[in-house]
Design a protein around this motif. Structure first.
Motif, PDB file in Angstrom:
ATOM      1  N   SER A   1      18.298  22.325 -30.067  1.00 43.37           N
ATOM      2  CA  SER A   1      18.225  23.606 -29.350  1.00 43.37           C
ATOM      3  C   SER A   1      19.607  24.167 -29.038  1.00 43.37           C
ATOM      4  O   SER A   1      19.866  25.349 -29.191  1.00 43.37           O
ATOM      5  N   GLN A   2      20.513  23.284 -28.561  1.00 43.77           N
ATOM      6  CA  GLN A   2      21.860  23.686 -28.143  1.00 43.77           C
ATOM      7  C   GLN A   2      21.821  24.856 -27.158  1.00 43.77           C
ATOM      8  O   GLN A   2      22.698  25.711 -27.136  1.00 43.77           O
ATOM      9  N   LEU A   3      20.778  24.877 -26.339  1.00 40.99           N
ATOM     10  CA  LEU A   3      20.660  25.908 -25.311  1.00 40.99           C
ATOM     11  C   LEU A   3      21.759  25.713 -24.268  1.00 40.99           C
ATOM     12  O   LEU A   3      21.980  24.608 -23.782  1.00 40.99           O
ATOM     13  N   THR A   4      22.432  26.791 -23.915  1.00 41.61           N
ATOM     14  CA  THR A   4      23.547  26.733 -22.968  1.00 41.61           C
ATOM     15  C   THR A   4      23.139  27.346 -21.638  1.00 41.61           C
ATOM     16  O   THR A   4      22.544  28.424 -21.603  1.00 41.61           O
ATOM     17  N   LEU A   5      23.454  26.669 -20.553  1.00 38.07           N
ATOM     18  CA  LEU A   5      23.226  27.185 -19.207  1.00 38.07           C
ATOM     19  C   LEU A   5      24.530  27.740 -18.660  1.00 38.07           C
ATOM     20  O   LEU A   5      25.567  27.074 -18.711  1.00 38.07           O
ATOM     21  N   ARG A   6      24.470  28.969 -18.135  1.00 41.05           N
ATOM     22  CA  ARG A   6      25.655  29.613 -17.579  1.00 41.05           C
ATOM     23  C   ARG A   6      25.391  29.947 -16.107  1.00 41.05           C
ATOM     24  O   ARG A   6      24.719  30.936 -15.797  1.00 41.05           O
ATOM     25  N   PRO A   7      25.887  29.148 -15.158  1.00 43.07           N
ATOM     26  CA  PRO A   7      25.729  29.494 -13.740  1.00 43.07           C
ATOM     27  C   PRO A   7      26.611  30.683 -13.377  1.00 43.07           C
ATOM     28  O   PRO A   7      27.778  30.745 -13.772  1.00 43.07           O
ATOM     29  N   LEU A   8      26.034  31.633 -12.640  1.00 46.51           N
ATOM     30  CA  LEU A   8      26.749  32.848 -12.248  1.00 46.51           C
ATOM     31  C   LEU A   8      26.789  32.939 -10.727  1.00 46.51           C
ATOM     32  O   LEU A   8      25.779  33.257 -10.092  1.00 46.51           O
ATOM     33  N   PRO A   9      27.927  32.661 -10.100  1.00 47.01           N
ATOM     34  CA  PRO A   9      27.991  32.754  -8.635  1.00 47.01           C
ATOM     35  C   PRO A   9      27.927  34.200  -8.173  1.00 47.01           C
ATOM     36  O   PRO A   9      28.588  35.079  -8.739  1.00 47.01           O
ATOM     37  N   ALA A  10      27.111  34.460  -7.172  1.00 50.58           N
ATOM     38  CA  ALA A  10      27.026  35.802  -6.592  1.00 50.58           C
ATOM     39  C   ALA A  10      28.204  36.030  -5.656  1.00 50.58           C
ATOM     40  O   ALA A  10      28.805  35.078  -5.142  1.00 50.58           O
ATOM     41  N   ALA A  11      28.536  37.282  -5.456  1.00 50.96           N
ATOM     42  CA  ALA A  11      29.599  37.617  -4.508  1.00 50.96           C
ATOM     43  C   ALA A  11      29.146  37.283  -3.091  1.00 50.96           C
ATOM     44  O   ALA A  11      27.944  37.273  -2.778  1.00 50.96           O
ATOM     45  N   PHE A  12      30.104  37.005  -2.215  1.00 51.10           N
ATOM     46  CA  PHE A  12      29.767  36.634  -0.844  1.00 51.10           C
ATOM     47  C   PHE A  12      29.007  37.752  -0.136  1.00 51.10           C
ATOM     48  O   PHE A  12      28.149  37.504   0.713  1.00 51.10           O
ATOM     49  N   GLU A  13      29.299  39.019  -0.493  1.00 51.13           N
ATOM     50  CA  GLU A  13      28.658  40.157   0.163  1.00 51.13           C
ATOM     51  C   GLU A  13      27.273  40.459  -0.387  1.00 51.13           C
ATOM     52  O   GLU A  13      26.541  41.281   0.185  1.00 51.13           O
ATOM     53  N   ASP A  14      26.881  39.837  -1.498  1.00 49.00           N
ATOM     54  CA  ASP A  14      25.596  40.162  -2.129  1.00 49.00           C
ATOM     55  C   ASP A  14      24.431  39.794  -1.219  1.00 49.00           C
ATOM     56  O   ASP A  14      24.395  38.701  -0.645  1.00 49.00           O
ATOM     57  N   ARG A  15      23.480  40.695  -1.117  1.00 52.50           N
ATOM     58  CA  ARG A  15      22.282  40.461  -0.312  1.00 52.50           C
ATOM     59  C   ARG A  15      21.158  39.842  -1.137  1.00 52.50           C
ATOM     60  O   ARG A  15      20.292  39.165  -0.592  1.00 52.50           O
ATOM     61  N   THR A  16      21.128  40.123  -2.424  1.00 54.03           N
ATOM     62  CA  THR A  16      20.080  39.602  -3.298  1.00 54.03           C
ATOM     63  C   THR A  16      20.704  39.075  -4.578  1.00 54.03           C
ATOM     64  O   THR A  16      21.839  39.397  -4.930  1.00 54.03           O
ATOM     65  N   LEU A  17      19.941  38.245  -5.288  1.00 45.88           N
ATOM     66  CA  LEU A  17      20.387  37.724  -6.564  1.00 45.88           C
ATOM     67  C   LEU A  17      19.947  38.638  -7.702  1.00 45.88           C
ATOM     68  O   LEU A  17      18.868  39.228  -7.651  1.00 45.88           O
ATOM     69  N   SER A  18      20.772  38.726  -8.718  1.00 44.01           N
ATOM     70  CA  SER A  18      20.367  39.405  -9.940  1.00 44.01           C
ATOM     71  C   SER A  18      19.339  38.547 -10.670  1.00 44.01           C
ATOM     72  O   SER A  18      19.267  37.335 -10.448  1.00 44.01           O
ATOM     73  N   PRO A  19      18.535  39.135 -11.545  1.00 44.64           N
ATOM     74  CA  PRO A  19      17.568  38.326 -12.297  1.00 44.64           C
ATOM     75  C   PRO A  19      18.270  37.344 -13.222  1.00 44.64           C
ATOM     76  O   PRO A  19      19.380  37.596 -13.706  1.00 44.64           O
ATOM     77  N   ALA A  20      17.625  36.227 -13.475  1.00 43.31           N
ATOM     78  CA  ALA A  20      18.104  35.319 -14.511  1.00 43.31           C
ATOM     79  C   ALA A  20      17.963  36.010 -15.870  1.00 43.31           C
ATOM     80  O   ALA A  20      17.092  36.863 -16.060  1.00 43.31           O
ATOM     81  N   SER A  21      18.823  35.646 -16.811  1.00 45.09           N
ATOM     82  CA  SER A  21      18.836  36.292 -18.123  1.00 45.09           C
ATOM     83  C   SER A  21      18.566  35.268 -19.219  1.00 45.09           C
ATOM     84  O   SER A  21      19.192  34.202 -19.247  1.00 45.09           O
ATOM     85  N   LEU A  22      17.631  35.595 -20.119  1.00 43.44           N
ATOM     86  CA  LEU A  22      17.381  34.814 -21.320  1.00 43.44           C
ATOM     87  C   LEU A  22      18.047  35.537 -22.477  1.00 43.44           C
ATOM     88  O   LEU A  22      17.681  36.673 -22.791  1.00 43.44           O
ATOM     89  N   ILE A  23      19.029  34.888 -23.125  1.00 47.06           N
ATOM     90  CA  ILE A  23      19.787  35.536 -24.198  1.00 47.06           C
ATOM     91  C   ILE A  23      19.368  34.931 -25.534  1.00 47.06           C
ATOM     92  O   ILE A  23      19.526  33.716 -25.756  1.00 47.06           O
ATOM     93  N   PHE A  24      18.824  35.755 -26.416  1.00 44.82           N
ATOM     94  CA  PHE A  24      18.382  35.339 -27.739  1.00 44.82           C
ATOM     95  C   PHE A  24      19.424  35.762 -28.780  1.00 44.82           C
ATOM     96  O   PHE A  24      20.141  36.750 -28.595  1.00 44.82           O
ATOM     97  N   HIS A  25      19.472  35.024 -29.881  1.00 38.03           N
ATOM     98  CA  HIS A  25      20.444  35.334 -30.930  1.00 38.03           C
ATOM     99  C   HIS A  25      19.844  36.287 -31.956  1.00 38.03           C
ATOM    100  O   HIS A  25      18.662  36.204 -32.297  1.00 38.03           O
ATOM    101  N   CYS A  26      20.673  37.209 -32.445  1.00 34.29           N
ATOM    102  CA  CYS A  26      20.268  38.123 -33.507  1.00 34.29           C
ATOM    103  C   CYS A  26      21.435  38.286 -34.472  1.00 34.29           C
ATOM    104  O   CYS A  26      22.585  37.973 -34.140  1.00 34.29           O
TER     105      CYS A  26
END
Length: 378
Positions: free
Chosen positions: A222-247
């Motif tokens: 699979s070689q699926l890669t996980l990329r943790p994305l830290p939110a800014a300290f001021e952020d009130r909510t998290l952005s959605p998780a993203s599934l990235i497919f190859h094309c």
């Protein structure tokens, strides 16, 4: 007609992506959408011909509740996407968006179910609370299963660190395979006063390949890669998780979606495009199918050290009451009802209605409802 493949115990372990869905209908709409776009195959468990309901296994999620569980599998890598929801839920994506609960190595759908059930919190209080919400028809969020931080469950399996860094960075992903998952998280989720481990603590203890700093990769195939994305300290909510497919070509995908081939509800926006990078294509739909989890396609064959975040990350620290409807809901050509009706106390009243910024209270597991503009980001 969609082909159906049976889960095979002999298959080598591959990543299983767990998604908490608002309802069984929403799970199936999301599955059909991804199957139509990427050609993945629906999974039917040999021991579960009903393709969905499970509530007889003692190791399942809270045996007193009926759950719906379905899967979609990549025919090339074996990567599995697993949706789970309350069997009696009728919520939609607009009232309860999908939410990514974790990624674990599993051999089939049945094992993915068991591993998820064994990983989430199962205290008496949480079981009682979830059972009560289920009986009242209330929506569930990852915090109800994963604790206050809603930190995703992560498991890379037993085979770790047995391939070289060179192999990890030079192997090219196959067409229409899931190659990366971006996982936003709050930095203060790693504080010592939390009983549960934060995302970076879980990833830091793993002995998997790290093709670039901050990236964590599952073993082949699979070689699926996980990329943790830290939110800014001021952020009130998290952005959605993203599934990235190859094309093979972002431009061709953009033309196909724009011409309405296959699905006329799809809309696209290009993120991260520069003079030397084609960027990624963010794919969303006007009928909100899959809301809460971003779907992207990318033609880059190697992992990038940076990630192009979308509109939600820009709005995560803002107050919705102060935003124009043209930003939050894409209401182009329409007059905003707040036009010429604001005064010098507008921001103060908005802060009173949303006091989280004063007390560092964040909306765990929730996402903004902003839609991507029809025009690409430039």
């Amino acid at each position: 007609m969609r082909r159906t493949i049976a889960a095979q115990s002999a298959r080598a372990s591959a990543p299983a992506v767990h998604i908490l869905s608002p309802s069984p209908d929403a799970s199936r709409r999301f599955r059909e959408r991804l199957a139509g776009i990427f050609g993945w195959e629906a999974v039917a468990d040999d021991n579960d011909p009903s393709d969905g309901f499970f509530f007889d296994n003692p190791s399942q999620l809270f045996p007193s509740i009926q759950w719906d569980s379905i899967g979609l599998q990549c025919p090339k890598t074996g990567t599995l996407i697993h949706w789970v929801s309350l069997a009696n839920s009728t919520h939609t994506e607009q009232t309860q968006p999908h939410a990514l609960m974790g990624v674990q190595a599993a051999t089939n759908l049945a094992e993915a179910r068991t591993m998820l059930a064994e990983s989430v919190q199962s205290t008496l209080s949480s079981q009682t609370f979830i059972t009560l919400r289920s009986s009242l028809g209330q929506a569930l969020s990852p915090t109800h299963f994963l604790g206050p931080s809603a930190s995703p469950v992560i498991s890379f399996g037993g085979r770790q660190g047995d391939e070289t860094q060179q192999d990890a960075t030079t192997a090219s992903p196959a067409q229409k395979t899931l190659k990366e998952i971006a996982l936003p998280f709050f930095i203060d989720d790693n504080r010592d006063d939390h009983n549960d481990d934060g995302l970076m603590e879980k990833l830091g203890r793993s002995r998997v390949r790290r093709p670039r700093p901050g990236l964590f990769q599952f073993p082949s195939p699979s070689q699926l890669t996980l990329r943790p994305l830290p939110a800014a300290f001021e952020d009130r909510t998290l952005s959605p998780a993203s599934l990235i497919f190859h094309c093979d070509s972002v431009a061709e995908w953009e033309e196909d979606v724009a011409s309405g081939i296959g699905d006329d509800t799809l809309r696209t926006a290009v993120v991260g495009r520069t003079g030397c990078d084609k960027g990624q294509l963010l794919v969303r739909s006007t009928d909100h199918v899959g809301a809460g989890v971003d779907i992207r396609v990318c033609e880059n064959k190697s992992q990038s050290p940076v990630f192009a975040e979308a509109q939600e990350s820009l709005l995560a620290a803002s107050l919705p009451d102060l935003q124009s409807n043209r930003v939050l809901h894409g209401a182009k050509g329409k007059e905003d009802p707040k036009t010429e009706k604001m005064d010098c106390w507008t921001e103060f009243r908005a802060n009173v209605r949303n006091p989280g910024g004063y007390f560092n209270l964040k909306g765990r597991g929730s996402q903004k409802t902003a839609r991507a503009p029809d025009l690409p980001y430039e």
